[in-house]
Motif scaffolding. Structure first.
Motif, PDB file in Angstrom:
ATOM      1  N   PRO A 163       0.863  -1.448  -0.098  1.00 26.46           N
ATOM      2  CA  PRO A 163       0.061   0.055   0.086  1.00 26.46           C
ATOM      3  C   PRO A 163       0.855   1.584  -0.152  1.00 26.46           C
ATOM      4  O   PRO A 163       1.581   1.293   0.512  1.00 26.46           O
ATOM      5  N   ASP A 164       0.000   2.141  -0.587  1.00 25.44           N
ATOM      6  CA  ASP A 164       0.656   3.721  -0.795  1.00 25.44           C
ATOM      7  C   ASP A 164       0.383   4.149   0.344  1.00 25.44           C
ATOM      8  O   ASP A 164       1.310   5.394   0.674  1.00 25.44           O
ATOM      9  N   ASP A 165      -0.787   4.296   1.277  1.00 24.73           N
ATOM     10  CA  ASP A 165      -1.170   4.985   2.368  1.00 24.73           C
ATOM     11  C   ASP A 165      -0.144   4.809   3.524  1.00 24.73           C
ATOM     12  O   ASP A 165      -0.487   3.369   3.708  1.00 24.73           O
ATOM     13  N   GLU A 166       0.312   5.005   5.053  1.00 23.59           N
ATOM     14  CA  GLU A 166       1.580   4.582   5.899  1.00 23.59           C
ATOM     15  C   GLU A 166       0.301   4.170   6.136  1.00 23.59           C
ATOM     16  O   GLU A 166       0.417   2.667   6.817  1.00 23.59           O
ATOM     17  N   ALA A 167      -1.323   4.695   6.728  1.00 27.96           N
ATOM     18  CA  ALA A 167      -2.362   3.788   7.403  1.00 27.96           C
ATOM     19  C   ALA A 167      -2.011   2.085   7.736  1.00 27.96           C
ATOM     20  O   ALA A 167      -2.650   1.865   8.033  1.00 27.96           O
ATOM     21  N   ALA A 168      -2.039   1.882   6.157  1.00 27.70           N
ATOM     22  CA  ALA A 168      -2.492   0.866   5.446  1.00 27.70           C
ATOM     23  C   ALA A 168      -1.974  -0.043   5.379  1.00 27.70           C
ATOM     24  O   ALA A 168      -1.677  -1.122   6.198  1.00 27.70           O
ATOM     25  N   LEU A 169      -0.742   0.713   5.245  1.00 28.45           N
ATOM     26  CA  LEU A 169       0.540  -0.467   4.993  1.00 28.45           C
ATOM     27  C   LEU A 169       0.626  -1.150   7.130  1.00 28.45           C
ATOM     28  O   LEU A 169       1.303  -2.021   6.949  1.00 28.45           O
ATOM     29  N   ASN A 170       0.544   0.495   7.570  1.00 27.26           N
ATOM     30  CA  ASN A 170       0.625  -0.425   8.907  1.00 27.26           C
ATOM     31  C   ASN A 170      -0.565  -1.215   9.289  1.00 27.26           C
ATOM     32  O   ASN A 170      -0.084  -2.476   9.859  1.00 27.26           O
ATOM     33  N   SER A 171      -1.661  -0.875   8.588  1.00 25.80           N
ATOM     34  CA  SER A 171      -2.375  -2.129   8.793  1.00 25.80           C
ATOM     35  C   SER A 171      -2.085  -3.679   8.918  1.00 25.80           C
ATOM     36  O   SER A 171      -2.031  -4.577   9.360  1.00 25.80           O
ATOM     37  N   LEU A 172      -1.844  -3.877   7.574  1.00 24.66           N
ATOM     38  CA  LEU A 172      -1.074  -4.916   6.911  1.00 24.66           C
ATOM     39  C   LEU A 172      -0.128  -5.301   7.682  1.00 24.66           C
ATOM     40  O   LEU A 172       0.312  -6.311   7.822  1.00 24.66           O
ATOM     41  N   LEU A 173       1.444  -4.453   8.081  1.00 25.24           N
ATOM     42  CA  LEU A 173       2.220  -5.314   8.662  1.00 25.24           C
ATOM     43  C   LEU A 173       2.033  -5.954  10.313  1.00 25.24           C
ATOM     44  O   LEU A 173       2.631  -7.178  10.407  1.00 25.24           O
ATOM     45  N   VAL A 174       0.803  -5.105  10.849  1.00 23.39           N
ATOM     46  CA  VAL A 174       0.855  -5.544  12.479  1.00 23.39           C
ATOM     47  C   VAL A 174      -0.595  -6.979  12.072  1.00 23.39           C
ATOM     48  O   VAL A 174      -0.118  -7.856  12.474  1.00 23.39           O
ATOM     49  N   PHE A 175      -1.008  -6.883  10.753  1.00 20.78           N
ATOM     50  CA  PHE A 175      -1.949  -8.379  10.826  1.00 20.78           C
ATOM     51  C   PHE A 175      -0.449  -9.553   9.793  1.00 20.78           C
ATOM     52  O   PHE A 175      -0.865 -10.558  10.126  1.00 20.78           O
ATOM     53  N   LEU A 176       0.339  -9.358   9.189  1.00 19.40           N
ATOM     54  CA  LEU A 176       1.604 -10.759   8.605  1.00 19.40           C
ATOM     55  C   LEU A 176       2.374 -10.725   9.765  1.00 19.40           C
ATOM     56  O   LEU A 176       3.014 -11.692   9.751  1.00 19.40           O
TER      57      LEU A 176
END
Length: 215
Positions: A163-176
């Protein structure tokens, strides 16, 4: 158990978890975050989960195999690097290797930090830069690249879209982060992934690991 086999065991668990455990709503949420096809995401998550222990391909961790001890000491690695956690070393290795898949350095650092933190503690940004010597010299780094490339080929990953959006990337990272930890826990169960003495091509071993993961 060969390190590559364990990486493939955990990748296989992630593959089956994606197909059989994650819900339709989770699939949709991840698809909206990444904007890509489910088959690609399944490969990416399996690949990233499988890389969690690449830090075991380092002189400090391999020191645990006592017959290698004297040879490793002769490799010139300072003694203080022998006790670094393998998760930290995975992160140090991955921050460089992930660049080859078109991931920018900032995102590569973040992914490396959470994958390396699969035992419960994310890796700090400072540690990623200051522990480079602990992954070993040229021959060790060549081995690490070979493992990374074997995972790329077996999971058929060419690039990873984030994701380009930082909040979306952070959500993905927590899930991962949680996803990788659970896959490692299951893939480390030697009842289902027993010690293998034979030399098997990675693609063939992965097919077998998928059957074991189903079980």
């Amino acid at each position: 158990h060969a390190l590559l086999y364990h990486l493939l065991d955990v990748a296989a668990v992630a593959w089956v978890m994606w197909a059989q455990v994650l819900s339709t709503s989770q699939h949709m949420w991840l698809r909206n975050l990444l904007g890509t096809e489910p088959d690609d995401m399944q490969r990416w998550f399996a690949f990233l989960a499988g890389l969690h222990d690449i830090g075991k391909a380092t002189p400090g961790f391999q020191r645990k195999a006592e017959p290698l001890f004297e040879r490793l000491l002769a490799s010139g690695l300072p003694d203080e690097h022998f006790d670094e956690p393998h998760g930290l070393l995975s992160a140090v290795i991955l921050r460089h290797q992930l660049n080859t898949l078109g991931i920018d350095q900032r995102a590569a650092n973040q992914i490396a930090a959470i994958i390396g933190g699969h035992h419960g503690t994310w890796i700090s940004p400072a540690a990623l830069y200051h522990k480079r010597a602990a992954i070993g010299g040229r021959e060790w780094q060549s081995l690490q690249r070979q493992l990374f490339e074997a995972m790329v080929q077996t999971c058929t990953v060419n690039t990873i879209v984030l994701p380009d959006d930082e909040a979306a990337l952070n959500s993905l990272l927590v899930f991962l982060s949680g996803f990788v930890s659970v896959c490692d826990w299951i893939g480390s169960n030697d009842t289902y992934f027993p010690y293998e003495t034979e030399s098997i091509e990675p693609e063939i071993y992965f097919e077998r690991a998928l059957e074991q993961a189903e079980t």
